[in-house]
Design a protein around this motif. Structure first.
Motif, mmCIF file in Angstrom:
data_model
loop_
_atom_site.group_PDB
_atom_site.id
_atom_site.type_symbol
_atom_site.label_atom_id
_atom_site.label_comp_id
_atom_site.label_asym_id
_atom_site.label_seq_id
_atom_site.Cartn_x
_atom_site.Cartn_y
_atom_site.Cartn_z
ATOM 1 N N GLY A 175 0.835 -1.192 0.000
ATOM 2 C CA GLY A 175 0.000 0.000 0.000
ATOM 3 C C GLY A 175 0.872 1.245 0.000
ATOM 4 N N ASN A 176 0.245 2.417 0.111
ATOM 5 C CA ASN A 176 1.013 3.655 0.178
ATOM 6 C C ASN A 176 0.225 4.649 1.014
ATOM 7 O OD1 ASN A 176 1.955 6.389 -0.653
ATOM 8 N ND2 ASN A 176 3.369 5.166 -1.848
ATOM 9 N N THR A 177 0.801 5.011 2.157
ATOM 10 C CA THR A 177 0.051 5.857 3.089
ATOM 11 C C THR A 177 -0.119 7.283 2.558
ATOM 12 O OG1 THR A 177 2.141 6.204 4.205
ATOM 13 C CG2 THR A 177 0.653 4.601 5.173
ATOM 14 N N LYS A 178 0.865 7.777 1.837
ATOM 15 C CA LYS A 178 0.813 9.161 1.357
ATOM 16 C C LYS A 178 -0.352 9.386 0.396
ATOM 17 C CE LYS A 178 4.612 10.624 3.335
ATOM 18 N NZ LYS A 178 5.570 11.659 3.028
ATOM 19 N N THR A 179 -0.634 8.379 -0.418
ATOM 20 C CA THR A 179 -1.693 8.545 -1.416
ATOM 21 C C THR A 179 -2.990 7.870 -0.981
ATOM 22 O OG1 THR A 179 -0.867 6.593 -2.531
ATOM 23 C CG2 THR A 179 -0.084 8.698 -3.348
ATOM 24 N N ASN A 180 -3.002 7.315 0.257
ATOM 25 C CA ASN A 180 -4.186 6.599 0.750
ATOM 26 C C ASN A 180 -4.560 5.388 -0.095
ATOM 27 O OD1 ASN A 180 -4.986 7.698 3.166
ATOM 28 N ND2 ASN A 180 -5.866 9.500 2.152
ATOM 29 N N TRP A 181 -3.547 4.723 -0.666
ATOM 30 C CA TRP A 181 -3.831 3.471 -1.358
ATOM 31 C C TRP A 181 -3.550 2.339 -0.368
ATOM 32 C CZ3 TRP A 181 -0.537 5.084 -6.192
ATOM 33 C CH2 TRP A 181 -1.278 6.010 -6.954
ATOM 34 N N PHE A 182 -4.595 1.622 0.012
ATOM 35 C CA PHE A 182 -4.423 0.614 1.052
ATOM 36 C C PHE A 182 -3.979 -0.718 0.457
ATOM 37 C CE2 PHE A 182 -7.607 3.608 2.662
ATOM 38 C CZ PHE A 182 -6.909 4.064 3.770
ATOM 39 N N PRO A 183 -3.180 -1.462 1.207
ATOM 40 C CA PRO A 183 -2.800 -2.798 0.738
ATOM 41 C C PRO A 183 -4.029 -3.705 0.661
ATOM 42 C CG PRO A 183 -2.026 -2.417 2.981
ATOM 43 C CD PRO A 183 -2.515 -1.112 2.474
ATOM 44 N N ILE A 184 -4.185 -4.405 -0.459
ATOM 45 C CA ILE A 184 -5.360 -5.275 -0.598
ATOM 46 C C ILE A 184 -5.021 -6.726 -0.307
ATOM 47 C CG2 ILE A 184 -6.578 -3.820 -2.260
ATOM 48 C CD1 ILE A 184 -5.543 -5.845 -4.414
ATOM 49 N N CYS A 185 -3.736 -6.992 -0.014
ATOM 50 C CA CYS A 185 -3.324 -8.387 0.135
ATOM 51 C C CYS A 185 -3.840 -9.010 1.420
ATOM 52 C CB CYS A 185 -1.802 -8.504 0.073
ATOM 53 S SG CYS A 185 -1.204 -8.427 -1.619
ATOM 54 N N GLN A 186 -4.213 -8.170 2.414
ATOM 55 C CA GLN A 186 -4.759 -8.748 3.643
ATOM 56 C C GLN A 186 -6.058 -9.497 3.354
ATOM 57 O OE1 GLN A 186 -4.231 -5.063 4.834
ATOM 58 N NE2 GLN A 186 -2.337 -5.408 5.961
ATOM 59 N N GLN A 187 -6.926 -8.879 2.520
ATOM 60 C CA GLN A 187 -8.163 -9.569 2.164
ATOM 61 C C GLN A 187 -7.933 -10.651 1.113
ATOM 62 O OE1 GLN A 187 -7.722 -6.174 2.451
ATOM 63 N NE2 GLN A 187 -9.699 -5.190 2.035
ATOM 64 N N TYR A 188 -7.301 -10.238 0.025
ATOM 65 C CA TYR A 188 -7.179 -11.155 -1.112
ATOM 66 C C TYR A 188 -5.821 -11.852 -1.075
ATOM 67 C CZ TYR A 188 -11.268 -8.689 -2.747
ATOM 68 O OH TYR A 188 -12.511 -8.155 -2.846
ATOM 69 N N ASP A 189 -5.658 -12.740 -0.139
ATOM 70 C CA ASP A 189 -4.356 -13.341 0.109
ATOM 71 C C ASP A 189 -3.916 -14.250 -1.037
ATOM 72 O OD1 ASP A 189 -2.132 -13.737 1.768
ATOM 73 O OD2 ASP A 189 -2.893 -15.731 2.256
ATOM 74 N N SER A 190 -4.786 -15.160 -1.448
ATOM 75 C CA SER A 190 -4.404 -16.115 -2.486
ATOM 76 C C SER A 190 -4.249 -15.412 -3.836
ATOM 77 C CB SER A 190 -5.443 -17.243 -2.582
ATOM 78 O OG SER A 190 -5.992 -17.339 -3.860
ATOM 79 N N PHE A 191 -5.081 -14.378 -4.060
ATOM 80 C CA PHE A 191 -4.959 -13.569 -5.276
ATOM 81 C C PHE A 191 -3.566 -12.953 -5.366
ATOM 82 C CE2 PHE A 191 -5.359 -9.269 -7.179
ATOM 83 C CZ PHE A 191 -5.785 -9.614 -8.439
ATOM 84 N N CYS A 192 -3.097 -12.433 -4.211
ATOM 85 C CA CYS A 192 -1.793 -11.778 -4.180
ATOM 86 C C CYS A 192 -0.659 -12.761 -4.396
ATOM 87 C CB CYS A 192 -1.598 -11.074 -2.844
ATOM 88 S SG CYS A 192 -2.107 -9.363 -2.923
ATOM 89 N N HIS A 193 -0.782 -13.941 -3.776
ATOM 90 C CA HIS A 193 0.262 -14.942 -3.962
ATOM 91 C C HIS A 193 0.374 -15.342 -5.427
ATOM 92 C CE1 HIS A 193 0.507 -15.973 0.455
ATOM 93 N NE2 HIS A 193 1.756 -15.877 0.055
ATOM 94 N N ARG A 194 -0.779 -15.549 -6.033
ATOM 95 C CA ARG A 194 -0.816 -15.991 -7.416
ATOM 96 C C ARG A 194 -0.190 -14.953 -8.360
ATOM 97 N NH1 ARG A 194 -4.545 -19.672 -9.480
ATOM 98 N NH2 ARG A 194 -3.961 -20.213 -11.618
ATOM 99 N N THR A 195 -0.590 -13.675 -8.186
ATOM 100 C CA THR A 195 -0.061 -12.650 -9.075
ATOM 101 C C THR A 195 1.437 -12.451 -8.857
ATOM 102 O OG1 THR A 195 -0.819 -11.004 -7.474
ATOM 103 C CG2 THR A 195 -2.214 -11.356 -9.375
ATOM 104 N N SER A 196 1.882 -12.501 -7.593
ATOM 105 C CA SER A 196 3.317 -12.353 -7.329
ATOM 106 C C SER A 196 4.079 -13.486 -7.972
ATOM 107 C CB SER A 196 3.607 -12.355 -5.827
ATOM 108 O OG SER A 196 2.707 -11.548 -5.134
ATOM 109 N N GLY A 197 3.555 -14.707 -7.840
ATOM 110 C CA GLY A 197 4.242 -15.877 -8.377
ATOM 111 C C GLY A 197 4.377 -15.828 -9.885
ATOM 112 N N SER A 198 3.343 -15.305 -10.544
ATOM 113 C CA SER A 198 3.391 -15.326 -12.002
ATOM 114 C C SER A 198 4.416 -14.330 -12.546
ATOM 115 C CB SER A 198 2.015 -15.050 -12.591
ATOM 116 O OG SER A 198 1.569 -13.797 -12.206
ATOM 117 N N LEU A 199 4.906 -13.420 -11.695
ATOM 118 C CA LEU A 199 5.955 -12.500 -12.143
ATOM 119 C C LEU A 199 7.265 -13.229 -12.382
ATOM 120 C CD1 LEU A 199 5.526 -9.362 -9.855
ATOM 121 C CD2 LEU A 199 4.734 -9.692 -12.185
ATOM 122 N N VAL A 200 7.493 -14.303 -11.600
ATOM 123 C CA VAL A 200 8.775 -14.999 -11.647
ATOM 124 C C VAL A 200 9.092 -15.483 -13.060
ATOM 125 C CG1 VAL A 200 10.089 -16.961 -10.760
ATOM 126 C CG2 VAL A 200 8.586 -15.690 -9.244
ATOM 127 N N GLY A 201 8.119 -16.170 -13.669
ATOM 128 C CA GLY A 201 8.338 -16.707 -15.010
ATOM 129 C C GLY A 201 8.662 -15.612 -16.009
#
Lengths: 188, 188
Positions: free
Chosen positions: B136-162
């Motif tokens: 997230g980013n406190t200065k712009t009030n963009w909140f981290p969404i990974c707390q709610q969408y945990d598996s979504f975040c893991h999946r998207t992070s993982g697909s960056l590797v390839g």
């Protein structure tokens, strides 16, 4: 035997050397333009900050490029690439004088491509953030910040231009080097 | 005259051809690995969606890759690059059979570099968004969404590797092509 072959190929070699030298000089020019583009981008982004004209007792509303880590990466990437390009001018001048240099051309292609990767990464990561700042994203509740920080947004968007121009120029440089490498073995 | 020169250089040319062929085969292998990496990334990202186990009367909480335009770009970029790599296999096999091909090698370098740019752009733009989703980013009030969408975040992070693996592999391909181009004019 060798002297005869040399004489036979002399006329065509003169033209070939002329074209090769022209390409090396073009390489030098493109590098200088790319330095201006990337350095300009780094400076434009690095000096971006905006203080809003209204403030409460406790908070002044400020936006700086370093508030977003991606923009910091952008500045660093552009600075590194422009520093590399300045250093590479030496090799580029060397290639104007010595057409048949090979190892240095291969080294140059390798580093050019690596720097291309770095510059593209910085530019497109920042482009993703700038897009978000302009449009926001309703699904994730990330609000557009460009309504408040108008001049900040203009400045950061503008500084992307130089960086993407640099990407195109470096692709051109790699292409030129590849042609120069292959021309050395023509007419043999 | 020519025959004599050919005989003289015959032994060294045989070794040279062997090394060149080895490099062409290596080129083919790297391309196949890069296809797997980029195609895997595209599929992993393209099939990402998560529905949260709780919902209100009106809203189901869902996250899909296409909620974020940057991720859509990531899928498109990876798909284009892997399609290009499949097409380039033909040229790669042609280079194994014909060591002295030049024009096609230059064309391959040019397109490889362009695809490198596209792939790097997609991967790093997505990396910027994934970073934002995590921190997230406190200065712009963009909140981290990974707390709610945990598996979504893991999946998207993982697909960056390839995708980033693909970037490194394509840099290697350009380097190999540059060496192959220069070796053609050795021993002359």
């Amino acid at each position: 035997m060798k002297a005869g072959a040399l004489e036979l190929g002399h006329a065509s070699k003169m033209t070939k050397n002329g074209v090769n030298r022209g390409m090396s000089i073009l390489d030098l020019f493109i590098r200088i333009i790319a330095i201006i583009a990337t350095l300009g981008s780094a400076i434009a982004m690095g000096t971006t900050n905006e203080t809003l004209p209204f403030f409460t007792q406790f908070v002044r509303f400020k936006a700086k490029y370093s508030d977003l880590p991606t923009f910091t990466f952008f500045v660093v990437a552009n600075a590194i690439v422009s520093a590399y390009l300045v250093l590479s001018l030496g090799l580029s001048i060397y290639h104007i004088m010595r057409n048949r240099a090979q190892a240095t051309r291969i080294a140059l292609i390798f580093f050019d491509v690596a720097m291309l990767g770095l510059l593209t990464a910085g530019a497109s990561a920042s482009a993703a953030i700038v897009y978000l700042a302009h449009k926001g994203n309703t699904k994730t509740n990330w609000f557009p910040i460009c309504q408040q920080y108008d001049s900040f947004c203009h400045r950061t968007s503008g500084s992307l231009v130089g960086s993407f121009a640099g990407v195109v120029l470096i692709i051109l440089l790699v292409f030129l080097s590849a042609i120069a490498l292959s021309r050395q073995s023509l007419n043999h």
